[in-house]
Write a protein that holds these residues in place. Sequence first.
Motif, PDB file in Angstrom:
ATOM      1  N   PRO A 202       0.832  -1.206   0.000  1.00  0.00           N
ATOM      2  CA  PRO A 202       0.000   0.000   0.000  1.00  0.00           C
ATOM      3  C   PRO A 202       0.870   1.261   0.000  1.00  0.00           C
ATOM      4  O   PRO A 202       1.998   1.247   0.502  1.00  0.00           O
ATOM      5  CB  PRO A 202      -0.815  -0.110   1.291  1.00  0.00           C
ATOM      6  CG  PRO A 202      -0.287  -1.260   2.037  1.00  0.00           C
ATOM      7  CD  PRO A 202       0.653  -2.035   1.182  1.00  0.00           C
ATOM      8  N   PRO A 203       0.369   2.351  -0.574  1.00  0.00           N
ATOM      9  CA  PRO A 203       1.150   3.592  -0.605  1.00  0.00           C
ATOM     10  C   PRO A 203       1.314   4.178   0.794  1.00  0.00           C
ATOM     11  O   PRO A 203       0.468   3.967   1.656  1.00  0.00           O
ATOM     12  CB  PRO A 203       0.299   4.508  -1.481  1.00  0.00           C
ATOM     13  CG  PRO A 203      -1.099   3.966  -1.382  1.00  0.00           C
ATOM     14  CD  PRO A 203      -0.966   2.491  -1.182  1.00  0.00           C
ATOM     15  N   ASP A 204       2.416   4.900   0.992  1.00  0.00           N
ATOM     16  CA  ASP A 204       2.682   5.486   2.318  1.00  0.00           C
ATOM     17  C   ASP A 204       1.966   6.829   2.469  1.00  0.00           C
ATOM     18  O   ASP A 204       2.578   7.863   2.699  1.00  0.00           O
ATOM     19  CB  ASP A 204       4.201   5.653   2.536  1.00  0.00           C
ATOM     20  CG  ASP A 204       4.859   6.496   1.451  1.00  0.00           C
ATOM     21  OD1 ASP A 204       4.243   6.667   0.371  1.00  0.00           O
ATOM     22  OD2 ASP A 204       5.972   7.001   1.667  1.00  0.00           O
ATOM     23  N   TRP A 205       0.636   6.785   2.329  1.00  0.00           N
ATOM     24  CA  TRP A 205      -0.142   8.016   2.465  1.00  0.00           C
ATOM     25  C   TRP A 205      -0.029   8.566   3.879  1.00  0.00           C
ATOM     26  O   TRP A 205       0.045   7.815   4.857  1.00  0.00           O
ATOM     27  CB  TRP A 205      -1.617   7.741   2.187  1.00  0.00           C
ATOM     28  CG  TRP A 205      -1.954   7.563   0.740  1.00  0.00           C
ATOM     29  CD1 TRP A 205      -1.216   7.924  -0.335  1.00  0.00           C
ATOM     30  CD2 TRP A 205      -3.151   6.959   0.233  1.00  0.00           C
ATOM     31  NE1 TRP A 205      -1.881   7.595  -1.500  1.00  0.00           N
ATOM     32  CE2 TRP A 205      -3.060   7.008  -1.178  1.00  0.00           C
ATOM     33  CE3 TRP A 205      -4.281   6.396   0.814  1.00  0.00           C
ATOM     34  CZ2 TRP A 205      -4.074   6.506  -2.003  1.00  0.00           C
ATOM     35  CZ3 TRP A 205      -5.285   5.899  -0.005  1.00  0.00           C
ATOM     36  CH2 TRP A 205      -5.180   5.957  -1.397  1.00  0.00           C
ATOM     37  N   ILE A 206      -0.071   9.879   3.969  1.00  0.00           N
ATOM     38  CA  ILE A 206      -0.108  10.525   5.283  1.00  0.00           C
ATOM     39  C   ILE A 206      -1.240  11.543   5.296  1.00  0.00           C
ATOM     40  O   ILE A 206      -1.729  11.948   4.247  1.00  0.00           O
ATOM     41  CB  ILE A 206       1.215  11.279   5.580  1.00  0.00           C
ATOM     42  CG1 ILE A 206       1.552  12.211   4.419  1.00  0.00           C
ATOM     43  CG2 ILE A 206       2.331  10.315   5.875  1.00  0.00           C
ATOM     44  CD1 ILE A 206       2.482  13.321   4.773  1.00  0.00           C
ATOM     45  N   GLU A 207      -1.637  11.950   6.501  1.00  0.00           N
ATOM     46  CA  GLU A 207      -2.546  13.085   6.619  1.00  0.00           C
ATOM     47  C   GLU A 207      -1.674  14.333   6.534  1.00  0.00           C
ATOM     48  O   GLU A 207      -0.716  14.473   7.294  1.00  0.00           O
ATOM     49  CB  GLU A 207      -3.278  13.061   7.971  1.00  0.00           C
ATOM     50  CG  GLU A 207      -4.153  11.840   8.186  1.00  0.00           C
ATOM     51  CD  GLU A 207      -5.331  11.782   7.224  1.00  0.00           C
ATOM     52  OE1 GLU A 207      -5.782  12.854   6.753  1.00  0.00           O
ATOM     53  OE2 GLU A 207      -5.786  10.656   6.933  1.00  0.00           O
ATOM     54  N   LEU A 208      -1.988  15.221   5.623  1.00  0.00           N
ATOM     55  CA  LEU A 208      -1.199  16.447   5.525  1.00  0.00           C
ATOM     56  C   LEU A 208      -1.512  17.306   6.748  1.00  0.00           C
ATOM     57  O   LEU A 208      -2.667  17.637   6.985  1.00  0.00           O
ATOM     58  CB  LEU A 208      -1.553  17.191   4.238  1.00  0.00           C
ATOM     59  CG  LEU A 208      -0.603  18.320   3.838  1.00  0.00           C
ATOM     60  CD1 LEU A 208       0.789  17.789   3.536  1.00  0.00           C
ATOM     61  CD2 LEU A 208      -1.132  19.072   2.631  1.00  0.00           C
ATOM     62  N   PRO A 209      -0.490  17.632   7.566  1.00  0.00           N
ATOM     63  CA  PRO A 209      -0.779  18.385   8.796  1.00  0.00           C
ATOM     64  C   PRO A 209      -1.133  19.841   8.496  1.00  0.00           C
ATOM     65  O   PRO A 209      -0.625  20.414   7.534  1.00  0.00           O
ATOM     66  CB  PRO A 209       0.553  18.301   9.562  1.00  0.00           C
ATOM     67  CG  PRO A 209       1.590  18.098   8.518  1.00  0.00           C
ATOM     68  CD  PRO A 209       0.943  17.339   7.403  1.00  0.00           C
ATOM     69  N   GLU A 211      -0.658  23.625   8.985  1.00  0.00           N
ATOM     70  CA  GLU A 211       0.415  24.503   9.447  1.00  0.00           C
ATOM     71  C   GLU A 211       0.003  25.933   9.182  1.00  0.00           C
ATOM     72  O   GLU A 211      -0.575  26.229   8.126  1.00  0.00           O
ATOM     73  CB  GLU A 211       1.734  24.166   8.722  1.00  0.00           C
ATOM     74  CG  GLU A 211       2.247  22.804   9.147  1.00  0.00           C
ATOM     75  CD  GLU A 211       3.419  22.269   8.340  1.00  0.00           C
ATOM     76  OE1 GLU A 211       4.064  21.340   8.812  1.00  0.00           O
ATOM     77  OE2 GLU A 211       3.668  22.783   7.241  1.00  0.00           O
ATOM     78  N   ILE A 215       4.268  29.409   8.130  1.00  0.00           N
ATOM     79  CA  ILE A 215       5.061  28.311   7.566  1.00  0.00           C
ATOM     80  C   ILE A 215       4.578  27.931   6.163  1.00  0.00           C
ATOM     81  O   ILE A 215       5.363  27.696   5.254  1.00  0.00           O
ATOM     82  CB  ILE A 215       4.997  27.077   8.488  1.00  0.00           C
ATOM     83  CG1 ILE A 215       5.732  27.372   9.793  1.00  0.00           C
ATOM     84  CG2 ILE A 215       5.578  25.841   7.804  1.00  0.00           C
ATOM     85  CD1 ILE A 215       5.573  26.301  10.842  1.00  0.00           C
ATOM     86  N   SER A 216       3.242  27.929   5.981  1.00  0.00           N
ATOM     87  CA  SER A 216       2.725  27.265   4.780  1.00  0.00           C
ATOM     88  C   SER A 216       2.538  28.188   3.581  1.00  0.00           C
ATOM     89  O   SER A 216       2.109  27.730   2.525  1.00  0.00           O
ATOM     90  CB  SER A 216       1.407  26.558   5.106  1.00  0.00           C
ATOM     91  OG  SER A 216       0.435  27.494   5.518  1.00  0.00           O
ATOM     92  N   PRO A 218       3.861  30.099   0.329  1.00  0.00           N
ATOM     93  CA  PRO A 218       5.017  29.787  -0.527  1.00  0.00           C
ATOM     94  C   PRO A 218       5.932  30.993  -0.715  1.00  0.00           C
ATOM     95  O   PRO A 218       6.043  31.537  -1.804  1.00  0.00           O
ATOM     96  CB  PRO A 218       4.359  29.361  -1.849  1.00  0.00           C
ATOM     97  CG  PRO A 218       3.072  30.108  -1.886  1.00  0.00           C
ATOM     98  CD  PRO A 218       2.630  30.282  -0.455  1.00  0.00           C
ATOM     99  N   HIS A 219       6.574  31.401   0.367  1.00  0.00           N
ATOM    100  CA  HIS A 219       7.438  32.577   0.304  1.00  0.00           C
ATOM    101  C   HIS A 219       8.852  32.224   0.713  1.00  0.00           C
ATOM    102  O   HIS A 219       9.063  31.357   1.545  1.00  0.00           O
ATOM    103  CB  HIS A 219       6.957  33.666   1.287  1.00  0.00           C
ATOM    104  CG  HIS A 219       5.571  34.131   1.032  1.00  0.00           C
ATOM    105  ND1 HIS A 219       5.044  34.258  -0.225  1.00  0.00           N
ATOM    106  CD2 HIS A 219       4.590  34.516   1.894  1.00  0.00           C
ATOM    107  CE1 HIS A 219       3.796  34.703  -0.132  1.00  0.00           C
ATOM    108  NE2 HIS A 219       3.492  34.860   1.142  1.00  0.00           N
ATOM    109  N   ILE A 220       9.791  32.933   0.144  1.00  0.00           N
ATOM    110  CA  ILE A 220      11.163  32.899   0.649  1.00  0.00           C
ATOM    111  C   ILE A 220      11.482  34.344   1.006  1.00  0.00           C
ATOM    112  O   ILE A 220      11.574  35.193   0.122  1.00  0.00           O
ATOM    113  CB  ILE A 220      12.148  32.363  -0.403  1.00  0.00           C
ATOM    114  CG1 ILE A 220      11.753  30.944  -0.819  1.00  0.00           C
ATOM    115  CG2 ILE A 220      13.566  32.377   0.142  1.00  0.00           C
ATOM    116  CD1 ILE A 220      12.554  30.391  -1.982  1.00  0.00           C
ATOM    117  N   HIS A 221      11.584  34.620   2.298  1.00  0.00           N
ATOM    118  CA  HIS A 221      11.748  36.009   2.731  1.00  0.00           C
ATOM    119  C   HIS A 221      13.208  36.405   2.677  1.00  0.00           C
ATOM    120  O   HIS A 221      13.841  36.658   3.691  1.00  0.00           O
ATOM    121  CB  HIS A 221      11.190  36.192   4.144  1.00  0.00           C
ATOM    122  CG  HIS A 221       9.705  36.002   4.195  1.00  0.00           C
ATOM    123  ND1 HIS A 221       8.807  36.978   3.848  1.00  0.00           N
ATOM    124  CD2 HIS A 221       8.962  34.918   4.524  1.00  0.00           C
ATOM    125  CE1 HIS A 221       7.572  36.516   3.972  1.00  0.00           C
ATOM    126  NE2 HIS A 221       7.640  35.268   4.388  1.00  0.00           N
TER     127      HIS A 221
END
Lengths: 304, 416
Positions: A202-209, A211, A215-216, A218-221
């Motif tokens: 089976p695939p190693d599915w995870i619950e996306l936490p 955040e 954090i979440s 999409p920036h690079i400051h």
Amino acid sequence: MYRIRLHGRGGQGIKTAGRILGSAFFAEGFEVQDAPRYGAERRGAPLFATVRAARQPIAERGEILQPDLVVLADETLAAVPAAGVLAGVDARTVMLINSSESPDTWRARLALGGSVHTLPPATSDRAGERLLGAVCAGAAARCVGVIPRESLAAAIREEVLVMGPGVVEATLERALWAFDCLAAQAGCVAEGRLEAAADWKPPDWIELPFEDARISAPHIHAAGTSVEVRTGVWRTFRPELRSELCHHCHWICSTFCPDGVITADTGGTPVIDYDYCKGCLVCVAVCPHHAMEAVPERGGEAAA
Amino acid sequence: MRRTLLTGNAAAAWGARLAQVDYVPSFPITPQTEIIEWIGVWAESGEMEVRAVTVESEHAMITAAAAAAATGVRVFSATSSQGLLYAMEMLYAVAGWRAPFVLVNVSRGVATPVTLGSDHDDVFAARDSGFLQLHCATVQEVLDTVLIAYRLGEDPRVRLPVLVNLDGFYLSFTREPVWIPDADAVAGFLPSFDPENVRFRASEPISQAVAVLGGGAYSYFRYEMHLAAEQALTVYDEIADAFESALGRRHPAVETYRSDDAEVVFFMVGSFATKARAAVDRLRDAGIAVGLVRPRLLRPYPLSALRRALAHVRGVAVIDQNLSLGKGGVLHTELCSALYGQREAPVIASFIGGLGGRDIADEEFYEISAVTRKAAAEGSAPAPRLLYRESELREVRKLQRVARVERDELASGRKP
């Protein structure tokens, strides 16, 4: 079904190689699906092409995760994780690598359990680099063993016709030469079978936490992050200055350089920053005194 | 008729060529550009007798397309992603003109973040615009569906523009064997457009797409569009029959694959459905009764055909390659509303996958079927599941760490 992945860089003819193989399989009565995969189109960036060929209609599509044959036109990609050269490579995958190093060296370097062959050495002139795809297509066709020489030639004429008769001849010459060179490997690639549905892990599915946005997003400051990406490694050709011909009109080459990597020293002689020069060769085209030369990357290093 | 290898983009262009379109306004965007390149090549060589122009934006492109369609000529255009979103105001506006044309969308995920990979958030944003919406699963279907779309949109019972969707990369740049029909055979199926009263002309003033002040008149015109879209289901069925007799391929409104005796089915649109078909075969080999149900039409929604196709199954695994942020998968939501209150309705499980071109692996289809069979046995739907692997999060963490290290280094003045 044959599942083939070809890896290279933009400008090496990998997309065309995939199409040549696809058309050759199709001419031999196979059902075919071929596709290139790349990001923003640009010379030197990693890309790959996939070719599937089977006697039955093909329903699967997308990435090939269990390749029967992987062709690597540019050995520097082996160390680029995003290129995914080694994805799904196992003991039954045949690898064809364009390298002056021996197959045994590559088997040891990459801990490969399957068979490894090297492509015939590329010519170091400028045309040779662009025809790497032709070499890959010819070699791959021989390795699968079900594409006769004439079908390979017909597929090349069909796919390369739009590039003009000169390119057709040059492509034929390189591809058929590679085809002949790999006579000992004829048919070394076998059609693969997928494991039964019952046997899959089976695939190693995870619950996306969750955040928070600190954090979440999409920036690079930070500024200057492009400094980290040494785009010079994308180069397949490098511009080299012949200083005896340079008239120091550096305004021209430095202005036309789309990446801003040409500056001038106090004497007005252009200085190229090879860490970031992508080898587009615009400077070669615009230099009024023909002082910039295009040198194949590997040949250039050898000469230096 | 000949069989050759074509990309999805080339097949879309062939559809326009065989439909003998008169006018093609366009604006390039990855991954759609190859379509207008082909049309440009054929216009130049004379193989297509067409006026092909590039305009300044997708907003202008849709305006030009619809304005030309209002004169009664046959019009084709194509876009993708942000281009479709930029054109959105005009999509809604021109659908009400009741002047049909075909717009191909090569689906690509929408910003932000920017991507080139395919998903259906772009085309689903046009869901309520009044454009009919057809989804293709193979390159052959792309060519065939463009032809079907003209006949559907031009039918006087319908007279609405039609969006034909093909997935970026998985179809747009993927070559598959395609039958290219002869022009004569196509002409038998798709005669030249008789526009009747759709004939805007210079020096012959008419008022088209008038303003109405008052909800009664407004409701009339809007609801008539809705009824026309619903009518398009009947018209589509007729056209699918006509296409089969003229060109030999059958494209019903709802594709069912090994679903007649299936316990659970995959439910999805677009090219990933062929991956599901391959998974169905292998699951059947393992003795598991799985099938596939794939609507080709999203608008109009083939409600009755879907209810029939799903009447006997115990579980449906809806795989949405889209995400309505703050709600979930659009196909899932719509299927729940379609089956709510039906006798012995199946359990419906929601899976979000394939966003931004993310592939769906074979073992994920197997796991989806296992999860759905378990849910059907227990009689209760599981929580929606994003198809996302531990290894994918690990890659994101690596990027986040790189970004953080750079930020820290820059802050401490160790780098320029």
